[in-house]
Design a protein around this motif. Structure first.
Motif, PDB file in Angstrom:
ATOM      1  N   MET B   1       0.951  -1.338  -0.020  1.00 33.29           N
ATOM      2  CA  MET B   1      -0.050   0.076   0.083  1.00 33.29           C
ATOM      3  C   MET B   1       0.758   1.255  -0.098  1.00 33.29           C
ATOM      4  N   PHE B   2       0.297   2.249  -0.467  1.00 34.11           N
ATOM      5  CA  PHE B   2       0.951   3.575  -0.521  1.00 34.11           C
ATOM      6  C   PHE B   2       0.368   4.740   0.654  1.00 34.11           C
ATOM      7  N   VAL B   3       1.170   4.921   1.416  1.00 34.56           N
ATOM      8  CA  VAL B   3       0.780   6.142   2.278  1.00 34.56           C
ATOM      9  C   VAL B   3       1.170   7.393   2.514  1.00 34.56           C
ATOM     10  N   ILE B   4       0.399   8.222   2.945  1.00 31.80           N
ATOM     11  CA  ILE B   4       1.027   9.707   3.164  1.00 31.80           C
ATOM     12  C   ILE B   4       0.775   9.869   4.769  1.00 31.80           C
ATOM     13  N   ILE B   5       1.536  10.382   5.346  1.00 35.98           N
ATOM     14  CA  ILE B   5       1.377  10.634   6.988  1.00 35.98           C
ATOM     15  C   ILE B   5       1.518  12.205   7.027  1.00 35.98           C
ATOM     16  N   THR B   6       0.937  12.987   7.492  1.00 37.03           N
ATOM     17  CA  THR B   6       0.993  14.429   7.985  1.00 37.03           C
ATOM     18  C   THR B   6       0.692  14.540   9.398  1.00 37.03           C
ATOM     19  N   TYR B   7       1.497  15.435  10.018  1.00 44.93           N
ATOM     20  CA  TYR B   7       1.438  15.569  11.457  1.00 44.93           C
ATOM     21  C   TYR B   7       1.644  16.971  11.663  1.00 44.93           C
ATOM     22  N   TRP B  27      10.827  11.171   3.931  1.00 43.53           N
ATOM     23  CA  TRP B  27      10.402  12.598   4.530  1.00 43.53           C
ATOM     24  C   TRP B  27      10.400  13.532   3.306  1.00 43.53           C
ATOM     25  N   THR B  28       9.302  13.868   2.769  1.00 47.07           N
ATOM     26  CA  THR B  28       9.345  14.694   1.326  1.00 47.07           C
ATOM     27  C   THR B  28       9.104  16.073   1.645  1.00 47.07           C
ATOM     28  N   GLN B  29       8.617  16.459   2.909  1.00 52.95           N
ATOM     29  CA  GLN B  29       8.123  17.976   3.081  1.00 52.95           C
ATOM     30  C   GLN B  29       7.912  18.226   4.553  1.00 52.95           C
ATOM     31  N   ASN B  30       8.346  19.328   5.008  1.00 55.79           N
ATOM     32  CA  ASN B  30       8.088  19.694   6.296  1.00 55.79           C
ATOM     33  C   ASN B  30       6.754  18.935   6.746  1.00 55.79           C
ATOM     34  N   SER B  31       6.697  18.166   7.736  1.00 59.62           N
ATOM     35  CA  SER B  31       5.640  17.531   8.437  1.00 59.62           C
ATOM     36  C   SER B  31       4.860  16.630   7.236  1.00 59.62           C
ATOM     37  N   VAL B  32       5.538  16.124   6.476  1.00 58.29           N
ATOM     38  CA  VAL B  32       4.966  15.197   5.359  1.00 58.29           C
ATOM     39  C   VAL B  32       5.867  14.055   5.213  1.00 58.29           C
ATOM     40  N   PHE B  33       5.442  12.856   5.180  1.00 56.74           N
ATOM     41  CA  PHE B  33       6.005  11.601   4.831  1.00 56.74           C
ATOM     42  C   PHE B  33       5.046  10.769   4.063  1.00 56.74           C
ATOM     43  N   GLU B  34       5.922  10.132   2.962  1.00 52.43           N
ATOM     44  CA  GLU B  34       5.043   9.310   2.064  1.00 52.43           C
ATOM     45  C   GLU B  34       6.112   7.953   1.752  1.00 52.43           C
ATOM     46  N   GLY B  35       5.235   7.077   1.015  1.00 49.73           N
ATOM     47  CA  GLY B  35       5.802   5.836   0.471  1.00 49.73           C
ATOM     48  C   GLY B  35       5.081   4.609   0.729  1.00 49.73           C
ATOM     49  N   GLU B  36       5.863   3.694   0.270  1.00 48.56           N
ATOM     50  CA  GLU B  36       4.948   2.346   0.055  1.00 48.56           C
ATOM     51  C   GLU B  36       5.424   1.585   1.535  1.00 48.56           C
ATOM     52  N   ILE B  37       4.314   0.789   2.029  1.00 49.68           N
ATOM     53  CA  ILE B  37       4.958   0.185   3.224  1.00 49.68           C
ATOM     54  C   ILE B  37       3.782  -1.050   3.387  1.00 49.68           C
ATOM     55  N   THR B  38       4.152  -2.055   4.008  1.00 52.63           N
ATOM     56  CA  THR B  38       3.319  -3.321   4.157  1.00 52.63           C
ATOM     57  C   THR B  38       2.544  -2.741   5.506  1.00 52.63           C
ATOM     58  N   LYS B  39       1.493  -3.708   5.695  1.00 49.67           N
ATOM     59  CA  LYS B  39       0.380  -3.569   6.752  1.00 49.67           C
ATOM     60  C   LYS B  39       1.123  -3.707   8.051  1.00 49.67           C
ATOM     61  N   GLY B  40       1.875  -4.738   8.040  1.00 46.91           N
ATOM     62  CA  GLY B  40       2.849  -4.999   9.357  1.00 46.91           C
ATOM     63  C   GLY B  40       3.463  -3.824   9.744  1.00 46.91           C
ATOM     64  N   SER B  41       4.310  -3.462   8.794  1.00 48.28           N
ATOM     65  CA  SER B  41       5.203  -2.270   9.103  1.00 48.28           C
ATOM     66  C   SER B  41       4.470  -0.901   9.579  1.00 48.28           C
ATOM     67  N   LEU B  42       3.233  -0.968   8.821  1.00 48.99           N
ATOM     68  CA  LEU B  42       2.650   0.382   9.355  1.00 48.99           C
ATOM     69  C   LEU B  42       1.951   0.407  10.561  1.00 48.99           C
ATOM     70  N   ASP B  43       1.618  -0.880  11.009  1.00 50.14           N
ATOM     71  CA  ASP B  43       0.992  -1.082  12.247  1.00 50.14           C
ATOM     72  C   ASP B  43       2.192  -0.852  13.233  1.00 50.14           C
ATOM     73  N   LYS B  44       3.197  -1.252  12.935  1.00 54.19           N
ATOM     74  CA  LYS B  44       4.486  -1.062  14.085  1.00 54.19           C
ATOM     75  C   LYS B  44       4.760   0.133  14.243  1.00 54.19           C
TER      76      LYS B  44
END
Lengths: 87, 87
Positions: B1-7, B27-44
């Motif tokens: 899956m592809f995710v974007i996390i902003t905080y 880390w692509t921009q101030n308080s923005v991360f993105e990328g492909e990740i597995t469900k297991g890694s995302l949960d962790k």
């Protein structure tokens, strides 16, 4: 379509970028806007942003999902919807 | 899956949140991360973030697109990939 726009722009321009985006999308977090938008409105919005930003310094990322059902949003902690803040 | 996390988190915690996310995403921009990740890694990753943030003050948004082909990214201006910045 559903879009997320994040930006990292110079202090002198950040207010104008924010004000412009507020006319098209929801301001959901510091320098993050999101929402559903038509292609026509998005093109207009991007054209107007282009008149504001300095491409040599500023950075605007547009993430586009054509079918809004293909993106899920999860909120952890506070939902900081800035849209009702007066700028 | 592809995710974007902003905080949008308190100053005392922003460094820790950023450092944690750098272990999982770009880390692509101030308080923005993105990328492909597995469900297991995302949960962790989310579990570890949960140990850092203060849910009463902080805000983390996770946008999830199961099929990475369903999201397009456009960059206007500079591509500010912070991933090579040492934190």
């Amino acid at each position: 379509m559903f879009v997320i726009i994040t930006y990292d722009v110079g202090e002198k321009r950040v207010g104008k970028v924010c004000k412009k985006l507020k006319g098209y999308l929801d301001w959901t977090q510091n320098s993050v806007f999101e929402g559903e938008i038509t292609k026509g409105s998005l093109d207009k919005c991007l054209f107007e942003l282009d008149q504001i930003v300095n491409p040599n310094e500023d950075s605007i990322y547009l993430y586009r999902v054509d079918n809004p059902r293909n993106i899920k949003k999860h909120i952890y902690g506070q939902e900081k919807n800035h849209s009702n803040f007066f700028l």
